[in-house]
Write a protein that holds these residues in place. Structure first.
Motif, mmCIF file in Angstrom:
data_model
loop_
_atom_site.group_PDB
_atom_site.id
_atom_site.type_symbol
_atom_site.label_atom_id
_atom_site.label_comp_id
_atom_site.label_asym_id
_atom_site.label_seq_id
_atom_site.Cartn_x
_atom_site.Cartn_y
_atom_site.Cartn_z
ATOM 1 N N ILE A 39 -8.179 -1.846 -12.177
ATOM 2 C CA ILE A 39 -9.425 -2.472 -11.724
ATOM 3 C C ILE A 39 -9.213 -3.175 -10.384
ATOM 4 N N ASN A 40 -8.126 -3.903 -10.260
ATOM 5 C CA ASN A 40 -7.896 -4.622 -9.008
ATOM 6 C C ASN A 40 -6.390 -4.776 -8.815
ATOM 7 N N ALA A 49 -5.208 -8.068 -6.881
ATOM 8 C CA ALA A 49 -5.322 -9.287 -7.678
ATOM 9 C C ALA A 49 -4.292 -9.282 -8.809
ATOM 10 N N LEU A 75 -0.981 -10.239 -7.396
ATOM 11 C CA LEU A 75 -0.925 -11.674 -7.128
ATOM 12 C C LEU A 75 -0.778 -12.476 -8.418
ATOM 13 N N SER A 76 -1.170 -11.880 -9.541
ATOM 14 C CA SER A 76 -1.016 -12.569 -10.814
ATOM 15 C C SER A 76 0.349 -12.298 -11.427
ATOM 16 N N GLU A 81 -21.421 -14.051 -2.689
ATOM 17 C CA GLU A 81 -20.152 -13.476 -2.247
ATOM 18 C C GLU A 81 -20.494 -12.779 -0.953
ATOM 19 N N ALA A 140 3.420 -13.530 -1.568
ATOM 20 C CA ALA A 140 2.353 -12.542 -1.564
ATOM 21 C C ALA A 140 2.492 -11.640 -0.339
ATOM 22 N N PRO A 192 5.173 -11.941 -5.791
ATOM 23 C CA PRO A 192 4.508 -12.877 -6.693
ATOM 24 C C PRO A 192 5.222 -12.947 -8.039
ATOM 25 N N PHE A 196 -0.405 -19.382 -7.696
ATOM 26 C CA PHE A 196 -1.157 -19.314 -6.434
ATOM 27 C C PHE A 196 -2.577 -18.855 -6.729
ATOM 28 N N LYS A 220 -13.131 -12.702 -4.953
ATOM 29 C CA LYS A 220 -13.685 -11.391 -5.275
ATOM 30 C C LYS A 220 -12.615 -10.301 -5.126
ATOM 31 N N THR A 221 -11.857 -10.320 -4.045
ATOM 32 C CA THR A 221 -10.881 -9.239 -3.865
ATOM 33 C C THR A 221 -9.491 -9.602 -4.363
ATOM 34 N N ASP A 222 -9.124 -10.869 -4.348
ATOM 35 C CA ASP A 222 -7.758 -11.219 -4.724
ATOM 36 C C ASP A 222 -7.662 -11.926 -6.061
ATOM 37 N N GLY A 223 -8.786 -12.315 -6.601
ATOM 38 C CA GLY A 223 -8.739 -13.137 -7.798
ATOM 39 C C GLY A 223 -9.153 -12.419 -9.059
ATOM 40 N N ILE A 224 -10.436 -12.144 -9.202
ATOM 41 C CA ILE A 224 -10.902 -11.644 -10.483
ATOM 42 C C ILE A 224 -10.547 -10.179 -10.691
ATOM 43 N N ILE A 225 -10.341 -9.834 -11.967
ATOM 44 C CA ILE A 225 -10.236 -8.438 -12.362
ATOM 45 C C ILE A 225 -11.571 -8.139 -13.023
ATOM 46 N N ALA A 285 -1.884 -13.841 -15.973
ATOM 47 C CA ALA A 285 -0.658 -14.252 -15.290
ATOM 48 C C ALA A 285 0.417 -14.653 -16.305
ATOM 49 N N ARG A 306 -6.450 -19.318 -15.197
ATOM 50 C CA ARG A 306 -5.373 -18.339 -15.284
ATOM 51 C C ARG A 306 -4.040 -18.983 -14.892
#
Ligand SMILES: Nc1ncnc2c1ncn2[C@@H]1O[C@H](COP(=O)(O)OP(=O)(O)OP(=O)(O)O)[C@@H](O)[C@H]1O
Ligand SMILES: Nc1ncnc2c1ncn2[C@@H]1O[C@H](COP(=O)(O)OP(=O)(O)OP(=O)(O)O)[C@@H](O)[C@H]1O
Ligand SMILES: [Mg+2]
Ligand SMILES: [Mg+2]
Lengths: 295, 341, 321, 508
Positions: free
Chosen positions: B201-202, B205, B208-209, D92, D309, D329, D339, D345-350, D362, D415
């Motif tokens: 999905i991403n 992200a 990064l997790s 967004e 990262a 990471p 972190f 939107k692009t780096d955080g949520i799945i 995480a 998270r």
């Protein structure tokens, strides 16, 4: 002497054998053979022919994937003064555009198979299932036509099911399985006609798995005469095959030789023999003979 | 517990219904479709054929499901099937033991998957192109091994994989069912499934997790290679020979189709292996149906296309949304439903 | 140099290097014949690939083009054989059908929210199946108009021919480039590739654009079918199997991202030429067996992708340094 | 006063919208006057963005009527809304990263000649447009080349240019610094004079009072009321939004006393070529280091280098006196770092995964795939953080992409809290979070520090930084230029330190 050879591809054992034999024949005569594999695509063959012309080879062999569409490129070869010889299949261009065609007669092959079956079953009623080659390919069309001609006039012979097995063993087996299921476990079927041996070999497996005896319960006739069918024949599991010789190049080189040396125009069609093999022809011996040809 | 299986059932309901409909169609065309008898200690009948003939697609679809879940695609599976079949055949013909032969073939498949995974995850090449390389070259490699001929073999234990019988069922059926179950369990009982979905999905992200995206991608392609290797063994054993030219030809398309018919999104993310397996069976049931129906072969493709479109229209996210259908007929009208963000 | 154009320049550079290498080995390859052939032989593929470029730029894919090319060819051959229509009328009919076919696929993809891969896969089966139903035989075309069209060529110094269809391909590419970069439709295509949801919020008509994209691809596949029928003077149901993969490969080698949104029509032309070059090289070499041919094509493909990656990486690190 | 119908430029009556059973909007009446800035306020998930989307045709409302200039309208999609003169910046950044900046601004209305786009003309006009916002960038480059902040400005410029009658701004200032906000407000006042109506959504109450004329408050999808800004006390406004009073203590943070324990993390000469100059940074147990600077000053780059990262290419990291290498990471997390990135939107949520899965991700990644968290454990974790951070969701199984922006932000924070990190790096953690939650999060940060966790926080809100930081680093042009401690740490002091840079904006 440099000869360019545009082969269709390597979609079956028979074709691999044809390639091997052609290379052997060239080597025997000390000819530099430029080989180009077209991956089953006419456009690639045309490209290959153009490249041959651009390179300035002395002659071109081509096993055309389909009969139509050769006028332009053959014309270009003619303009460049390069003789073209057709192997194994012909084209429907003007005859002046190529030197000669060395082929078997596909319709005739089917005919021989049909005749054999008609002669074998005599007056008995016989339901035939047919495994066709790749839909739309010329061997599939012509071998079907020839076979139908061969059994013409024998009302007791009837093709009850006909489906494509794509010339492959796997599909031959799968399609035969469905024929057997659909025809009362195979009890309605008296004979199998396969457009090539590979499909027949696959179908034989299916017949055995259904608990029937191929060669006895169901007659098996096919075309090509590849080594494995002789093994089956020796085991009594196949009954007849019509040979399509992989040696198309031999006669072609001979004709080319004569033409280049003595300007002798060969006939426009050099037909190879379509020999019928049955269990009485000592299949194991033929098998040994053919084994090393790269089938 | 009950709720969990209930959810699974609901998720797979469209596939189950589709399969039933296709089977019913088959029965209409051929009333004996469900007849099963015991022949030489083995179940025999059209339904068994569907399960048996569907084995290669089913197996390949297992790996393909995971690859697609990572937002990838594996076009090389057909070629890997050919390579591994050829390797196995060459190995038995050379006189090696069955254990050696199987190990070699499976390792070959995994190695092919490793190559794909490397291109995709380390070199960051787009999956379609990365696997296209092996799709083109792989069949050549297989032909190189068999020298273009069908390499036949007589080793009974190898042949057993293709035409043997266990629990009265053809071996291929037993293999794909077991393998599918094992992979499903591994993926769902560990966190692998979740991590794969996250990556699909991403990817950024997820990375990064702390998700090891590279290793996961690699793993997915290696599994796909392994699945293709098993399928390759089955295909070769079935005809007692390795047909480098035709084994697994266009199998990748069937497998992808199975994954999608199984309700998985080609855009990656959420996946269901069981769905894909059902998809594989749906496709095989269509194929077998076409063969038993007795239509002339010229119509095969048209029938298949029409059935697939019908299935997908029925399974489309917009079905039940009559508005969408109306809109399809006369574009320009609005649908009274929100689009998602 | 703008970042955007890097992949394009990388591809062109690779093509030039590769051609130079080929010439070093086979001096014959530096002839107008080879250049002419490169254009003529790849004309149908190139035209179809332009359509594929738009589809891929929008984030979709069209697997049906190979079958549509074959179908168009068979349709033309059948119509010319069985009716007295002039080829131009037949061409128009064929283009109308192929365009409509593409448009319907686009509509299904958009309105039923189905993946393009599967819809066009079904389209591929359907178009191939329809050509079988029209005729399983290969049908020759011998209309005098075909002769006329084929007689338009310019004999280049050195014996090479710049043919009608070769030039047509270049024209289609030129038109494609203009459409992609100089029309609203073109920008909308890129917008869809950047994100359909977002594009919609920004006021792009996603439905219309999607239908237009697949219609364009269908149209160009039809045009490619016409060119192919000119090229072979026949219609054959089994022709151009797998052309979609060649086209996709050309598009991607040309630097377009399969995920959509980034790439160039011009890159596709280079991609086509690179593929043609690989094939010409293998034929000139002429020592490869069938299997080594396949392996070589695969490896060369890989080499091109790697070189492209390498050049991009190099130039990036140089700039940030 | 003119009669009613004349007065309102946009009127919406009893707008309702359901999402799969849950009502996001319930009979909302909303009216926008000519020449007014109308603030739309409410907690995270109150329904502000949904209302905007219904007004602009991005969603299809279930019921309700709309009128523009007195004439009934029913925008079928955003395109139609645009052509009616409604320009919108959605929450967004909704622009196309692959298109050039100019194309983003002009898509669908490019200057044409002979059926062809006049690219040069379009670029010139884009440059001129952006110049009004103090942005001097190469508009031919793809939008993705620029930071979120720049993208935000581009989105605003586009919407302002589009709007003939109504301009809607959904949290436009979330990633802007004070200078940009001032520029934006200047422009908003300008177009207000031209007779447009402006809807403005934000969580910054100072901004509400600085710019708005009237305020409408939503809560849980219902209309709480509409007031004149001038006559609404700040405390009452908060009460309207939250449905309860917020104690002064949480609203105005008490001075933070630096209780520096022993130094735990030591970054020595860490840097990355072309992105961030080498810097030294020590962080002690329980300490909060704030990172301040203008947009593009290199704060995010600092964080990325620390977390691996985009791994640093020089320098070394010591944790508890031992040198460790942080190349990814994954290894950073193994060493107890966390972190929370700025672009959720692009780096955080799945997006397609549920809130629960997003929260445990995480932690699960750190444990490895072979040791899955049990379902009960996952549920407990998720529920704990949903409650602790007050994440508004219909349940833990809701796909996170369906949550409101602020709630997504909280889930990402959860998270990282779930991994119980020793050093947590937060990049704009309070972006888009409502007043109530804002206070909660600041309180949370303090609590975490009291328990010994170290924090590095990037924020464009200087007040906020002052409220919880032990020390503040100031960055400029990709370099750490100053460190402020104790008494130096005032909003004014920081602005002075940053302002030393003014005039030569980082453009590397
Ligand atoms: N597409 C959707 N499907 C289901 N629920 C949704 C969808 N979009 C929004 N919601 C829900 O509707 C409610 C309102 O969301 P909205 O985005 O309007 O909040 P908001 O007031 O803008 O919050 P924030 O300040 O955090 O941006 C939320 O509970 C959210 O989860
Ligand atoms: N106002 C601006 N004008 C031009 N370029 C900018 C501007 N702001 C940012 N950039 C570019 O975007 C790049 C990335 O900025 P980034 O967001 O990472 O910096 P930052 O210091 O983390 O800022 P913030 O976190 O406040 O957004 C910068 O290196 C710069 O090239
Ligand atoms: Mg919102
Ligand atoms: Mg930043």
């Amino acid at each position: 002497l440099t000869v360019g050879f545009s082969q269709i591809g390597s979609e079956s054992g028979w074709r691999a054998a044809e390639t091997t034999v052609t290379k052997q024949e060239a080597e025997k005569r000390g000819i530099d053979l430029k080989f180009a594999d077209a991956q089953q695509k006419q456009e690639n063959q045309i490209k290959a022919l153009r490249s041959f012309i651009a390179q300035g080879v002395d002659a071109i062999f081509v096993a055309p994937v389909v009969a139509t569409g050769w006028d332009d490129v053959l014309g270009e070869a003619k303009d460049a003064g390069i003789p073209v010889l057709l192997l194994d299949r012909t084209v429907d261009s003007d005859k002046s555009l190529y030197l000669t065609a060395v082929t078997s007669d596909l319709v005739h092959e089917g005919n021989v198979a049909g005749k054999w079956l008609a002669d074998t079953v005599k007056d008995k009623d016989c339901n035939i299932v047919e495994l066709q080659g790749t839909t739309g390919s010329s061997p599939a069309i012509d071998r079907k036509k020839g076979f139908e001609q061969g059994i013409e006039g024998h009302a007791n012979l009837k093709i009850i099911r006909s489906q494509t097995g794509d010339f492959t063993r796997t599909k031959g087996k799968e399609v035969m399985e469905s024929f057997l299921k659909a025809e009362n476990g195979g009890k309605n079927i008296c004979a199998l006609y396969a457009h090539n041996d590979d499909m027949a070999v696959g179908a034989i497996e299916a017949i055995k798995e259904a608990g029937l005896k191929p060669g006895t319960d169901i007659l098996v006739v096919s075309i090509d005469a590849v080594p494995d069918i002789f093994k089956a024949m020796a085991a009594g599991e196949a009954n007849a095959t019509v040979e399509l010789t992989p040696n198309m190049a031999g006669p072609a080189f001979d004709a080319l030789d004569a033409y280049l040396k003595d300007k002798k125009e060969p006939p426009k069609w050099i037909q190879t023999e379509s020999k019928l093999y049955t269990a009485s022809d000592d299949p194991m011996k033929v098998y040994e003979l053919k084994k090393g040809l790269g089938y | 517990m009950n709720g969990k299986y209930g959810r699974l059932f609901r998720r797979l309901l469209p596939q189950i219904i589709t399969l039933i409909v296709v089977l019913v169609l088959n029965v209409l065309l051929f009333p004996d479709f469900f007849n099963i008898s015991l022949q030489n200690g083995r179940l025999y009948g059209s339904v068994i054929d569907v399960l048996n003939r569907g084995a290669p697609v089913a197996l390949v679809a297992i790996g393909m499901t995971l690859v697609i879940a990572t937002k990838g695609i594996d076009l090389s599976v057909g070629a890997i099937v050919a390579i591994c079949g050829a390797v196995a055949a060459a190995s038995t013909v050379a006189g090696h033991s069955i254990a050696y032969t199987l190990t070699l073939a499976l390792l070959t498949g995994i190695a092919c998957g490793f190559w794909n995974g490397f291109l995709v995850s380390v070199l960051n090449i787009q999956p379609i192109v990365a696997t296209l390389v092996l799709m083109v070259a792989g069949r050549g490699i297989a032909q190189l091994i068999t020298e273009g001929a069908i390499l036949t073999f007589t080793d009974d234990s190898l042949i057993f994989i293709g035409s043997g019988t266990a629990f009265h069922l053809p071996m291929p059926v037993v293999i794909w069912v077991l393998f599918g179950a094992v992979v499903t369990l591994i993926v769902r009982r560990t966190a692998l499934g979740l991590l794969v979905e996250a990556v699909g999905i991403n990817r950024h992200a997820s990375q990064l997790s702390g998700v090891r995206t590279t290793a996961l991608l690699m793993g997915a392609y290696m599994l796909s290679g392994l699945c293709a290797a098993i399928a390759g063994l089955i295909v070769a054993a079935d005809i007692k020979g390795a047909d480098a030219n035709n084994a697994g030809l266009w199998l990748e398309l069937d497998a992808i189709l199975a994954v999608v018919v199984g309700g998985n999104s080609l855009l990656g993310g959420r996946f269901s292996i069981i769905g894909s397996l059902l998809g594989a069976m749906i496709i095989q049931a269509i194929n077998t149906g076409i063969l038993t129906s007795g239509f002339p072969p010229e119509y095969n493709l048209i029938i298949k296309a029409v059935i697939i479109v019908t299935i997908l229209v029925i399974q489309s996210p917009r079905i039940g949304d009559v508005g969408a259908l109306i809109k399809l007929i006369k574009p320009g009208q609005t649908v009274g439903k929100g689009s998602h963000q | 140099m703008k970042t955007k154009y890097l992949p394009l320049f990388a591809t062109i550079l690779i093509f030039i290097i590769a051609y130079a290498l080929c010439i070093a080995q086979f001096p014959n390859m530096l002839s107008t014949r080879v250049v002419g052939n490169l254009l003529t032989d790849n004309a149908f593929l190139g035209i179809a690939a332009v359509g594929m470029t738009f589809v891929i730029l929008s984030g979709g894919i069209d697997l049906s083009i190979g079958s549509v090319i074959a179908f168009t060819g068979v349709l033309i051959a059948v119509l010319l054989r069985d009716t007295g229509m002039h080829p131009i009328v037949v061409f128009i009919i064929a283009l109308a059908i192929s365009t409509a076919f593409g448009a319907v696929m686009g509509a299904i993809i958009h309105y039923l929210e189905m993946p393009a891969f599967i819809v066009t896969l079904a389209g591929m089966f359907l178009a191939r199946g329809m050509s079988f139903v029209l005729s399983i035989d290969s049908i020759p075309i011998s209309h005098p108009f075909y002769g006329t069209l084929k007689s338009f060529y310019w004999k280049m110094p050195g014996g090479g021919r710049l043919t009608f269809i070769g030039v047509l391909m270049l024209l289609v590419f030129a038109a494609g480039i203009i459409i992609a970069h100089r029309t609203r439709f073109g920008t909308n295509v890129y917008a869809l590739g950047g994100g359909a949801q977002t594009a919609k919020l920004m006021g792009v008509s996603v439905s219309r654009t999607t239908v237009q994209i697949y219609a364009l691809s269908g149209f160009l596949a039809g045009l490619s079918g016409i060119v192919f029928s000119l090229y072979t003077s026949a219609g054959y149901a089994l022709a151009t199997v797998g052309v979609e993969l060649d086209a996709i490969a050309a598009v991607v080698i040309g630097g377009t991202l399969l995920t959509g949104g980034a790439g160039f029509v011009a890159g596709t032309l280079v991609g086509i030429l690179i593929q043609g070059l690989i094939q010409t090289y293998i034929t000139f070499d002429g020592t490869l067996s069938s299997w080594w041919t396949k392996i070589a094509i695969g490896l060369l493909l890989f080499a091109f992708i790697l070189m492209q990656k390498g050049i991009l990486l190099l130039s990036r690190s140089e700039r940030s340094a | 006063m003119m009669p009613d119908g004349q007065d309102f430029i946009l009127e919406a009556t009893s707008i309702s919208k359901q999402f799969l059973g849950s009502a996001a909007l319930n009979n909302i009446d909303f009216a926008l006057k000519r020449s007014e800035v109308h603030a739309l306020l409410g907690e995270n998930g109150a329904g502000k963005s949904t209302l905007i989307k219904c007004l602009t045709g991005a969603y299809h409302r279930d019921s309700g009527t709309m009128a523009l200039d007195g004439a009934s309208i029913d925008p079928r999609d955003t395109l139609q809304a645009q052509s009616l003169g409604i320009g919108t910046v959605y929450q967004e950044v909704n622009l196309l990263p692959n298109l050039s900046v100019a194309e983003n601004i002009f898509i669908g209305r490019q200057p044409m000649r002979f059926g062809m786009i006049r690219t040069a003309e379009m670029n010139i006009r884009s440059r001129q447009l952006l110049a009004q916002y103090g942005l001097d960038i190469d508009v031919r480059l793809p939008l993705s080349n620029f930071s979120v902040a720049v993208q935000q400005i581009v989105a605003i410029a586009r919407a302002v240019d589009l709007s003939g009658k109504v301009l809607i701004l959904d949290e436009p200032t979330a990633s802007l610094d004070t200078r940009e906000v001032d520029i934006l407000f200047g422009i908003v006042r300008d177009i207000k004079k031209r007779g447009l109506g402006i809807i403005f959504i934000t969580h910054f109450l100072e901004q509400v009072y600085a710019i708005s004329d009237r305020i409408t408050v939503l809560r849980n999808g219902r209309l709480v009321g509409t007031r004149e800004t001038a006559s609404l006390e700040r405390k009452d406004l908060v009460a309207m939004m939250l449905g309860r009073e917020l104690s002064e203590e949480t609203l105005h943070a008490a001075e933070h006393t630096a209780s520096a324990g022993k130094t735990r993390f030591r970054f020595k000469g860490v840097g990355r070529k072309g992105r961030i100059e080498p810097f030294d940074l020590d962080i002690a147990e329980g300490e909060v280091v704030g990172l301040a600077g203008l947009l593009g000053s290199g704060r995010t780059e600092t964080a990325e280098a620390m977390f691996g990262a985009r791994p640093a290419d020089q320098g070394e990291v010591e944790i508890d006196g031992r040198t460790v290498s942080i190349g990814s990471p994954h290894s950073a997390i193994a060493h107890g770092l966390g972190f929370c990135p700025e672009d959720r939107k692009t780096d955080g949520i799945i997006g397609d995964l549920s809130v629960r899965e997003n929260i445990i991700l995480a932690l699960q990644a750190r444990k490895g795939w072979a040791r899955p968290l049990g379902r009960a454990e996952q549920n407990a974790l998720a529920d704990r953080y949903i409650e602790a951070l007050d994440i508004r969701t219909d349940g833990r199984e809701k796909p996170i992409k369906l949550l409101s922006g602020g709630n997504q932000q909280k889930a990402i924070l959860a998270r990282w809290l779930a991994t119980d990190p020793r050093l947590l790096i937060l990049d704009e953690p309070t972006r888009g979070i409502d007043v109530g939650a804002h206070a909660e999060i600041i309180k949370l940060i303090r609590d975490l520090c009291a328990k010994g966790m170290s924090l590095a926080v990037i924020s464009s809100e200087i007040e906020e930084l002052v409220a919880y930081s032990s020390r503040i680093r100031v960055l400029r042009d990709h370099r750490h230029v100053a460190e402020l401690k104790g008494a130096q740490m005032t909003a004014g002091g920081i602005i002075d330190a940053i302002a030393a840079t003014h005039g030569e904006e980082g453009n590397a």
